[in-house]
Design a protein around this motif. Structure first.
Motif, PDB file in Angstrom:
ATOM      1  N   SER A 226     -11.131   6.424   0.367  1.00  0.00           N
ATOM      2  CA  SER A 226     -10.101   5.800  -0.457  1.00  0.00           C
ATOM      3  C   SER A 226      -9.411   6.878  -1.276  1.00  0.00           C
ATOM      4  CB  SER A 226     -10.721   4.752  -1.385  1.00  0.00           C
ATOM      5  OG  SER A 226      -9.748   4.180  -2.229  1.00  0.00           O
ATOM      6  N   PHE A 227      -8.064   6.965  -1.175  1.00  0.00           N
ATOM      7  CA  PHE A 227      -7.289   7.949  -1.916  1.00  0.00           C
ATOM      8  C   PHE A 227      -6.120   7.267  -2.609  1.00  0.00           C
ATOM      9  CE2 PHE A 227      -8.930  10.347   1.784  1.00  0.00           C
ATOM     10  CZ  PHE A 227      -9.720  11.265   1.115  1.00  0.00           C
ATOM     11  N   GLU A 228      -5.765   7.787  -3.772  1.00  0.00           N
ATOM     12  CA  GLU A 228      -4.571   7.302  -4.470  1.00  0.00           C
ATOM     13  C   GLU A 228      -3.410   8.242  -4.186  1.00  0.00           C
ATOM     14  OE1 GLU A 228      -5.303   6.814  -8.608  1.00  0.00           O
ATOM     15  OE2 GLU A 228      -6.354   4.914  -8.349  1.00  0.00           O
ATOM     16  N   GLY A 229      -2.222   7.682  -4.067  1.00  0.00           N
ATOM     17  CA  GLY A 229      -1.040   8.495  -3.831  1.00  0.00           C
ATOM     18  C   GLY A 229       0.215   7.771  -4.255  1.00  0.00           C
ATOM     19  N   GLU A 230       1.359   8.426  -4.038  1.00  0.00           N
ATOM     20  CA  GLU A 230       2.662   7.842  -4.376  1.00  0.00           C
ATOM     21  C   GLU A 230       3.394   7.477  -3.092  1.00  0.00           C
ATOM     22  OE1 GLU A 230       6.918   8.969  -6.575  1.00  0.00           O
ATOM     23  OE2 GLU A 230       5.232  10.370  -6.608  1.00  0.00           O
ATOM     24  N   LEU A 231       3.870   6.250  -3.034  1.00  0.00           N
ATOM     25  CA  LEU A 231       4.620   5.795  -1.862  1.00  0.00           C
ATOM     26  C   LEU A 231       6.035   6.362  -1.940  1.00  0.00           C
ATOM     27  CD1 LEU A 231       4.784   4.038   0.684  1.00  0.00           C
ATOM     28  CD2 LEU A 231       5.429   2.112  -0.784  1.00  0.00           C
ATOM     29  N   LEU A 232       6.366   7.296  -1.017  1.00  0.00           N
ATOM     30  CA  LEU A 232       7.662   7.972  -1.052  1.00  0.00           C
ATOM     31  C   LEU A 232       8.730   7.247  -0.232  1.00  0.00           C
ATOM     32  CD1 LEU A 232       6.508  11.686  -0.602  1.00  0.00           C
ATOM     33  CD2 LEU A 232       6.910  10.435  -2.732  1.00  0.00           C
ATOM     34  N   ASP A 233       8.320   6.607   0.850  1.00  0.00           N
ATOM     35  CA  ASP A 233       9.318   5.972   1.720  1.00  0.00           C
ATOM     36  C   ASP A 233       8.619   5.049   2.715  1.00  0.00           C
ATOM     37  OD1 ASP A 233      11.781   5.367   2.731  1.00  0.00           O
ATOM     38  OD2 ASP A 233      12.144   7.325   3.649  1.00  0.00           O
ATOM     39  N   ILE A 234       9.362   4.069   3.214  1.00  0.00           N
ATOM     40  CA  ILE A 234       8.906   3.222   4.318  1.00  0.00           C
ATOM     41  C   ILE A 234       9.995   3.253   5.383  1.00  0.00           C
ATOM     42  CG2 ILE A 234       8.274   0.905   5.071  1.00  0.00           C
ATOM     43  CD1 ILE A 234       7.261   0.340   2.270  1.00  0.00           C
ATOM     44  N   VAL A 235       9.655   3.731   6.561  1.00  0.00           N
ATOM     45  CA  VAL A 235      10.628   3.929   7.643  1.00  0.00           C
ATOM     46  C   VAL A 235      10.297   2.984   8.794  1.00  0.00           C
ATOM     47  CG1 VAL A 235      11.613   5.592   9.257  1.00  0.00           C
ATOM     48  CG2 VAL A 235      10.853   6.358   6.986  1.00  0.00           C
ATOM     49  N   LYS A 236      11.317   2.251   9.281  1.00  0.00           N
ATOM     50  CA  LYS A 236      11.104   1.366  10.423  1.00  0.00           C
ATOM     51  C   LYS A 236      11.306   2.145  11.718  1.00  0.00           C
ATOM     52  CE  LYS A 236      12.371  -3.072  12.450  1.00  0.00           C
ATOM     53  NZ  LYS A 236      13.250  -4.260  12.399  1.00  0.00           N
ATOM     54  N   VAL A 237      10.329   2.078  12.598  1.00  0.00           N
ATOM     55  CA  VAL A 237      10.404   2.739  13.901  1.00  0.00           C
ATOM     56  C   VAL A 237      10.107   1.686  14.961  1.00  0.00           C
ATOM     57  CG1 VAL A 237       9.506   4.555  15.393  1.00  0.00           C
ATOM     58  CG2 VAL A 237       9.642   4.924  12.906  1.00  0.00           C
ATOM     59  N   ASP A 238      11.132   1.287  15.699  1.00  0.00           N
ATOM     60  CA  ASP A 238      11.004   0.196  16.676  1.00  0.00           C
ATOM     61  C   ASP A 238      10.500  -1.064  15.968  1.00  0.00           C
ATOM     62  OD1 ASP A 238      11.888   1.832  18.764  1.00  0.00           O
ATOM     63  OD2 ASP A 238       9.863   2.609  19.111  1.00  0.00           O
ATOM     64  N   VAL A 239       9.303  -1.533  16.326  1.00  0.00           N
ATOM     65  CA  VAL A 239       8.816  -2.782  15.742  1.00  0.00           C
ATOM     66  C   VAL A 239       7.771  -2.554  14.660  1.00  0.00           C
ATOM     67  CG1 VAL A 239       9.293  -4.111  17.821  1.00  0.00           C
ATOM     68  CG2 VAL A 239       7.054  -2.987  17.546  1.00  0.00           C
ATOM     69  N   ILE A 240       7.510  -1.299  14.339  1.00  0.00           N
ATOM     70  CA  ILE A 240       6.509  -1.007  13.307  1.00  0.00           C
ATOM     71  C   ILE A 240       7.168  -0.315  12.120  1.00  0.00           C
ATOM     72  CG2 ILE A 240       4.630  -0.799  14.992  1.00  0.00           C
ATOM     73  CD1 ILE A 240       4.860   2.265  14.619  1.00  0.00           C
ATOM     74  N   TYR A 241       6.428  -0.257  11.036  1.00  0.00           N
ATOM     75  CA  TYR A 241       6.885   0.430   9.838  1.00  0.00           C
ATOM     76  C   TYR A 241       5.907   1.565   9.517  1.00  0.00           C
ATOM     77  CZ  TYR A 241       9.927  -3.586   9.037  1.00  0.00           C
ATOM     78  OH  TYR A 241      10.891  -4.562   9.170  1.00  0.00           O
ATOM     79  N   ILE A 242       6.439   2.686   9.045  1.00  0.00           N
ATOM     80  CA  ILE A 242       5.608   3.836   8.693  1.00  0.00           C
ATOM     81  C   ILE A 242       5.798   4.150   7.214  1.00  0.00           C
ATOM     82  CG2 ILE A 242       5.168   6.295   9.058  1.00  0.00           C
ATOM     83  CD1 ILE A 242       6.032   5.916  11.952  1.00  0.00           C
ATOM     84  N   ALA A 243       4.723   4.121   6.469  1.00  0.00           N
ATOM     85  CA  ALA A 243       4.748   4.489   5.057  1.00  0.00           C
ATOM     86  C   ALA A 243       4.463   5.981   4.930  1.00  0.00           C
ATOM     87  CB  ALA A 243       3.700   3.693   4.286  1.00  0.00           C
ATOM     88  N   ILE A 244       5.288   6.670   4.140  1.00  0.00           N
ATOM     89  CA  ILE A 244       5.085   8.096   3.863  1.00  0.00           C
ATOM     90  C   ILE A 244       4.556   8.213   2.437  1.00  0.00           C
ATOM     91  CG2 ILE A 244       6.167  10.359   3.706  1.00  0.00           C
ATOM     92  CD1 ILE A 244       8.256   9.332   5.722  1.00  0.00           C
ATOM     93  N   ILE A 245       3.376   8.792   2.318  1.00  0.00           N
ATOM     94  CA  ILE A 245       2.669   8.789   1.038  1.00  0.00           C
ATOM     95  C   ILE A 245       2.282  10.209   0.653  1.00  0.00           C
ATOM     96  CG2 ILE A 245       0.649   7.879  -0.203  1.00  0.00           C
ATOM     97  CD1 ILE A 245       0.614   5.700   2.092  1.00  0.00           C
ATOM     98  N   SER A 246       2.493  10.531  -0.608  1.00  0.00           N
ATOM     99  CA  SER A 246       2.082  11.828  -1.143  1.00  0.00           C
ATOM    100  C   SER A 246       0.690  11.683  -1.746  1.00  0.00           C
ATOM    101  CB  SER A 246       3.068  12.295  -2.217  1.00  0.00           C
ATOM    102  OG  SER A 246       2.583  13.437  -2.885  1.00  0.00           O
ATOM    103  N   ILE A 247      -0.270  12.449  -1.202  1.00  0.00           N
ATOM    104  CA  ILE A 247      -1.647  12.453  -1.711  1.00  0.00           C
ATOM    105  C   ILE A 247      -2.014  13.901  -2.006  1.00  0.00           C
ATOM    106  CG2 ILE A 247      -4.063  11.939  -1.249  1.00  0.00           C
ATOM    107  CD1 ILE A 247      -3.148   9.745   0.635  1.00  0.00           C
TER     108      ILE A 247
END
Length: 283
Positions: A226-247
């Protein structure tokens, strides 16, 4: 034994708050003091050092440093203070910085040898690297063999490899000199490696007090990490979403479903955890 009762009104980001701390610290303890910025950590160190006035009671080995009748100035308190910005005498050499505190040349030579600074003893401190300057600052703080060593984020400006090296040296010096130490830090790995007790402040109050594993470990149930981080962006790729997180100093990507993105906001603090090989994130 160090007995501390601190009371002082502070102005925080949310207005006035009262620094209200009661602590009993055993001789030889290494205390990590952590918590959000503005929670009163540095003010507590300054009060212990006698650098700031307050309505406090501080007793060290049955000697009163401060109460409602007595206030010892910093030079009469048996303390060493390591600042984040080194606070060295820039017109002096490495060794002169140490001998300014105490003329004990044997002790100065021993400290320089322990911290691998002997070959630099005649160098002016302005020519040193950040890690070398912090070593000098640490040695200088120990020149009077203090009963209490206070360190305010001493390694935060250094790169990871240098931080690890100096952590080892701090631990070596702490054990040899048997100094009671209180260090402000926000680095979980540093806190785990160095301290035997962790105190967490929030809004000028103690909210957690225990060993590093009990205080900092946040996994639960069958979660593997378990890690804490900051959610920088959420990018939609086809039918899924990718969260980019700074840890820490890294960016990680986590695959999300559309439903999982609904309650997530860019810029918010999130926790990344996993069960086996399926990570998930939550606020």
């Amino acid at each position: 034994m160090i007995d501390i009762e601190v009371n002082k009104e502070l102005i925080g980001s949310n207005g006035k708050m009262n620094l209200d701390i009661k602590l009993n610290i055993n001789e030889g303890d290494f205390i990590a003091l952590t918590g959000l910025s503005g929670s009163g950590k540095t003010t507590l160190l300054r009060i212990l050092a006698g650098l700031e006035q307050s309505k406090s009671k501080i007793k060290v080995d049955n000697k009163i440093w401060q109460d409602n009748k007595k206030f010892l100035p910093p030079q009469q308190r048996e303390i060493g203070f390591v600042f984040q910005d080194y606070a060295l005498f820039t017109n002096m050499s490495v060794k002169q910085n140490l001998l300014y505190v105490n003329k004990d040349e044997k002790l100065a030579n021993h400290l320089l040898e322990l911290t691998e600074l002997s070959q630099l003893e005649n160098r002016n401190v302005t020519s040193l690297s950040g890690g070398q300057k912090q070593r000098v600052s640490l040695c200088r703080a120990l020149m009077n063999r203090p009963k209490l060593l206070l360190m305010d984020e001493p390694l935060s400006a250094l790169d990871p490899s240098m931080r690890t090296k100096l952590q080892d040296e701090i631990l070596t010096l702490h054990r040899e000199f048997k100094t009671t130490t209180i260090m402000v830090s926000h680095d979980p790995s540093e806190i785990y490696r160095l301290s035997n007790r962790v105190i967490v402040l929030q809004d000028a109050k103690i909210i957690k007090d225990g060993n590093a594993k009990d205080v900092l470990l946040k996994t639960s149930g069958s979660a593997k990490f378990s890690f804490e981080g900051e959610l920088l962006d959420i990018v939609k790729v086809d039918v899924i979403y990718i969260a980019i997180i700074s840890i820490g100093q890294q960016l990680v990507e986590v695959v999300l479903s559309e439903e999982e993105t609904i309650n997530l906001q860019i810029g918010s603090k999130v926790r990344v955890s996993t069960k086996a090989f399926s990570p998930n994130i939550s606020n």
